[in-house]
Design a protein around this motif. Structure first.
Motif, short mmCIF file in Angstrom:
data_model
loop_
_atom_site.label_atom_id
_atom_site.label_comp_id
_atom_site.label_asym_id
_atom_site.label_seq_id
_atom_site.Cartn_x
_atom_site.Cartn_y
_atom_site.Cartn_z
N SER A 369 -3.28 -0.56 -6.85
CA SER A 369 -2.79 -0.33 -5.34
C SER A 369 -2.08 -1.67 -4.90
CB SER A 369 -4.05 -0.39 -4.34
OG SER A 369 -4.68 -1.46 -4.54
N SER A 370 -1.13 -1.15 -3.90
CA SER A 370 -0.32 -2.24 -3.13
C SER A 370 -0.20 -2.07 -1.74
CB SER A 370 0.97 -2.35 -3.87
OG SER A 370 1.51 -3.74 -3.55
N ALA A 371 0.18 -3.35 -1.08
CA ALA A 371 0.32 -2.76 0.43
C ALA A 371 1.54 -3.81 0.77
CB ALA A 371 -1.23 -3.21 1.00
N VAL A 372 1.95 -3.58 1.85
CA VAL A 372 2.79 -4.55 2.39
C VAL A 372 2.51 -4.57 4.15
CG1 VAL A 372 4.61 -4.16 0.90
CG2 VAL A 372 4.58 -2.64 3.09
N ASP A 376 6.26 -5.30 12.31
CA ASP A 376 5.19 -5.64 13.41
C ASP A 376 3.94 -6.05 12.92
OD1 ASP A 376 4.67 -1.88 13.84
OD2 ASP A 376 4.67 -3.18 12.22
N GLY A 377 3.72 -6.14 11.70
CA GLY A 377 2.49 -6.72 11.22
C GLY A 377 1.49 -5.58 10.80
N ARG A 378 2.01 -4.31 11.11
CA ARG A 378 1.13 -3.14 10.64
C ARG A 378 0.87 -3.37 9.26
NH1 ARG A 378 -0.41 0.66 14.63
NH2 ARG A 378 -1.63 1.94 13.14
N LEU A 379 -0.17 -3.08 8.47
CA LEU A 379 -0.46 -2.96 7.09
C LEU A 379 -0.28 -1.57 6.75
CD1 LEU A 379 -3.56 -5.35 6.97
CD2 LEU A 379 -1.60 -5.59 5.63
N ARG A 380 0.35 -1.30 5.54
CA ARG A 380 0.37 -0.03 5.04
C ARG A 380 0.64 -0.03 3.53
NH1 ARG A 380 5.95 -0.91 5.84
NH2 ARG A 380 7.16 -0.05 4.31
N TRP A 381 0.08 1.11 2.96
CA TRP A 381 -0.10 1.17 1.52
C TRP A 381 1.37 1.41 0.89
CZ3 TRP A 381 -4.71 -0.05 -0.80
CH2 TRP A 381 -5.64 -0.06 0.20
N THR A 382 1.61 0.95 -0.33
CA THR A 382 3.20 1.25 -1.02
C THR A 382 2.60 2.00 -2.43
OG1 THR A 382 3.07 -1.07 -1.64
CG2 THR A 382 4.22 -0.37 -0.07
N ARG A 383 1.47 1.68 -2.85
CA ARG A 383 0.84 2.24 -4.00
C ARG A 383 -0.64 2.79 -3.78
NH1 ARG A 383 4.58 -0.90 -6.96
NH2 ARG A 383 6.00 0.16 -7.66
N ALA A 384 -1.00 3.92 -4.17
CA ALA A 384 -2.36 4.18 -3.75
C ALA A 384 -3.37 4.20 -5.17
CB ALA A 384 -2.49 5.57 -3.21
N ALA A 394 8.64 8.17 2.04
CA ALA A 394 9.52 6.86 2.21
C ALA A 394 8.82 5.82 1.44
CB ALA A 394 9.65 6.58 3.86
N ASP A 395 7.51 5.85 1.40
CA ASP A 395 6.67 5.08 0.57
C ASP A 395 6.71 4.93 -0.82
OD1 ASP A 395 4.85 3.74 3.23
OD2 ASP A 395 6.29 2.77 2.46
N ARG A 396 6.69 6.11 -1.30
CA ARG A 396 6.55 6.59 -2.59
C ARG A 396 7.54 5.89 -3.49
NH1 ARG A 396 5.86 12.74 -1.65
NH2 ARG A 396 4.49 12.52 0.17
N GLY A 397 7.32 5.22 -4.48
CA GLY A 397 8.26 4.53 -5.48
C GLY A 397 8.97 3.44 -4.98
#
Lengths: 475, 165
Positions: A369-372, A376-384, A394-397
């Motif tokens: 997994s990975s996250a960014v 605005d400081g919100r955390l979101r997944w870039t790899r699940a 938008a985040d896939r790949g």
């Protein structure tokens, strides 16, 4: 309804919680009984609604009881209270002088294999501790989670069986690595560990959540945690405990107090009953008793007026069916499908990667997994990885992060709060921490402080009288 | 080249397709910190290495075993808990005894009382490290080291190379 026994921490927190008072608590541990007692007394008499903490030293945490005993004997500096080495009589003597109904004490430690330690906790007449088989093994070392689970289950059942008045365990699952974990995973681990404790005889639990980098997202997360606790916990008394930000802390007193103030706002608005505070010394060294007391009193003052200028979120109430809630629920259900015992479910889910903590180097963590952090400081997944979470298109790949990206994300809170609040004085409160920021120009400044938290004693090497114990964990 | 989000193959090595250059990244057994290791893995990958990141609290046998893998060009010890000065020499000696030509470096916060003065840095070199990276711009100097020194065909003897500061 079955009348359950109530441990001292639950009794006190619920009583004052019903009066609308936020409980604030420090991290604190000193080697000698005299010093520990002085610290507890100061916390008790602080102008705030407080609970006492005994944090154990690093030797004790890694079960090197001989090492702790040696340090006691030679007078070497210890970074916490060696409860096992002092023994139950000496510890009881200390506690008798300060513990009362309106001042319970909790033991914080960080040990993935806690059974000997927790046996000593109960022998000493204490009834509240912290941790968890996953939350105390994944972030720090290499203890296999299955081994940690076995030991935690035995320890927790023993504590519950030997505590007819009730026993309390707080899960550290809402913190994990302290930074860069999207809240849904923290909420899921926190809930699953609390459920696990309940299933193994614990009558009072608290579910932690550590303040992150976006207040609105944090409000959603705590609301989700409360709603899930209400659904899944059917026997134990529970409350939510918030941790002031556990990542790279601001360097300025103003920035530090602003982070602490935001954590108070989070606690009050989201209905958490207890807050574990940080002090402006955080980036430099272990706080003194006075610094801890000042932070507790500042937090208490803010709790009375949480929406004063200096807050950072919108005023909207968190929506009950937020993305954090739905994601956390999916993670919890995926785990519980594996096993009705929440502990085995947790371990099974980790080993399969259904729960996958980003940037966690533990051998049992899947590491897919990975996250960014957004701007605005919100955390979101870039790899699940194998987690049951679907990423927006938008985040896939998305490309992996660079080393520079990582540094910027780790420093985000510090940079933002030092910039926005560096010269804030908070009605003169910063003056109480004036001595916290030493001249760092002459210090060992080997690049950015990447890890203030896992080492209880801080990472800059600036502290006076530093111990030679193995660097332990900050819980 | 950006890190791949820590995707791992069966040998616990990052699956970046970089030819041949493998780095073993570890810390000392008393050090529970992880972010420095996360950061350095990304840096090493950016400099073209596949990375076996052994994580916090690494024992010597694990480092030795990891260093045996084919293509291992460098062992990087990163430690920030202040005990590096005490513990790391054991790692260097153990590695040096088995891998005389392997590049071995150390960086981080290696003492509990401030900067590493030159004599204490020399002691680390004598123990078997090829270079020591401490101080404010340690990461940048390490990156430069990877780009320049690693081109050299053989490990430089400690006396021949000025220790990196």
């Amino acid at each position: 309804m079955e009348k359950l026994p109530m441990d001292s921490l639950t009794r006190f927190v619920d009583k004052v919680g019903e009066q609308g008072r936020l409980v604030v608590q420090p991290r604190m541990g000193f080697g000698t009984a005299a010093h520990m007692l002085a610290g507890l007394r100061a916390v008790k008499s602080a102008h705030a609604t407080t609970v006492g903490t005994i944090t154990l030293d690093s030797f004790t945490r890694v079960r090197d009881f001989a090492g702790a005993a040696d340090a006691l004997r030679t007078g070497a500096h210890l970074n916490g209270f060696p409860l096992v080495s002092h023994g139950p009589e000496a510890t009881r003597e200390l506690l008798e002088q300060v513990v009362e109904d309106d001042f319970p004490v909790q033991v914080r430690h960080g040990s993935p294999l806690p059974s000997a330690l927790l046996r000593a906790v109960v022998d000493s007449g204490l009834d509240a501790t912290e941790g968890g088989p996953v939350s105390y093994s994944l972030p720090y070392g290499k203890t296999p989670v299955q081994l940690a689970l076995r030991d935690w289950s035995a320890a927790v059942e023993d504590c519950a069986a030997r505590s007819p008045e009730g026993f309390h365990v707080e899960t550290f699952g809402g913190c994990m690595l302290g930074q860069l974990c999207p809240p849904s995973l923290l909420v899921a681990v926190s809930l699953l560990e609390a459920l696990y404790f309940e299933q193994h005889g614990v009558t009072g639990v608290s579910l932690s959540y550590a303040q992150q980098t976006n207040l609105d997202q944090d409000l959603e997360a705590v609301a989700a945690l409360r709603r899930l606790a209400g659904r899944y916990l059917t026997r134990a008394r529970w409350h939510i405990v918030v941790y002031t930000f556990m990542g790279l802390y601001p360097l300025s007193p103003g920035g530090s107090l602003a982070v602490l103030a935001e954590s108070v706002e989070l606690s009050v608005r989201a209905g958490a009953r207890r807050l574990i505070v940080k002090t402006p010394a955080e980036s430099y060294r272990i706080p003194t008793i006075e610094e801890n007391v000042a932070s507790l009193e500042f937090a208490a003052a803010r709790a009375r007026h949480p929406l004063d200028p200096g807050t950072t979120g919108t005023r909207a109430a968190a929506e009950p069916d937020s993305e954090v809630y739905r994601e956390a629920e999916a993670l919890i259900e995926a785990a519980l499908e594996l096993d009705p015992d929440a502990g085995r479910a947790l371990v099974g889910a980790i080993l399969r990667g259904y729960l996958d903590v980003p940037f966690c180097l533990h051998p049992d963590n899947a590491r897919r997994s990975s996250a960014v952090l957004g701007p605005d400081g919100r955390l979101r997944w870039t790899r699940a990885g194998a987690m049951p979470i679907s990423l927006p298109a938008a985040d896939r790949g998305s490309p992996g992060i660079s080393s520079g990206d990582l540094l910027r994300m780790l420093e985000y809170k510090r940079r933002r709060f030092d910039t926005d609040y560096g010269s804030a004085e908070f009605d003169g409160w910063t003056a109480r921490f004036g001595s916290s920021s030493p001249d760092i120009s002459g210090s060992d400044s080997s690049g950015p402080d990447l890890d203030p938290d896992p080492a209880y004693a801080g990472t800059t090497g600036l502290g006076r009288g530093r111990s030679t114990t193995p660097s332990g964990v900050r819980t | 080249m950006a890190g791949q989000g820590f995707a791992y193959d069966g040998q616990n090595t990052s699956s970046n397709s970089c030819d041949g250059k493998r780095a073993v990244l570890a810390t000392i057994s008393s050090d529970a910190h992880g972010w420095n290791l996360v950061y350095l893995q990304l840096l090493l990958e950016e400099e073209g290495h596949r990375v076996a990141n052994l994580g916090p609290c690494t024992e010597i046998p694990a480092v030795l075993e990891a260093a045996r893998a084919a293509g291992t060009r460098i062992v990087v010890l990163s430690t920030v808990n202040g005990h590096g000065e005490i513990e790391a020499p054991h790692y260097a000696r153990a590695l040096r005894a088995r891998f005389p030509d392997l590049r071995i470096v150390i960086g981080g916060k290696l003492t509990t009382d401030g900067d590493l003065d030159p004599r204490r840095g020399d002691a680390l070199l004598e123990a078997g490290f090829d270079a020591v990276f401490t101080g404010a711009d340690a990461a940048d100097r390490f990156r430069t080291y990877l780009r320049t020194r690693e081109q050299a065909p053989a490990r430089e003897r400690a006396g021949a190379a000025a220790p990196a500061r």
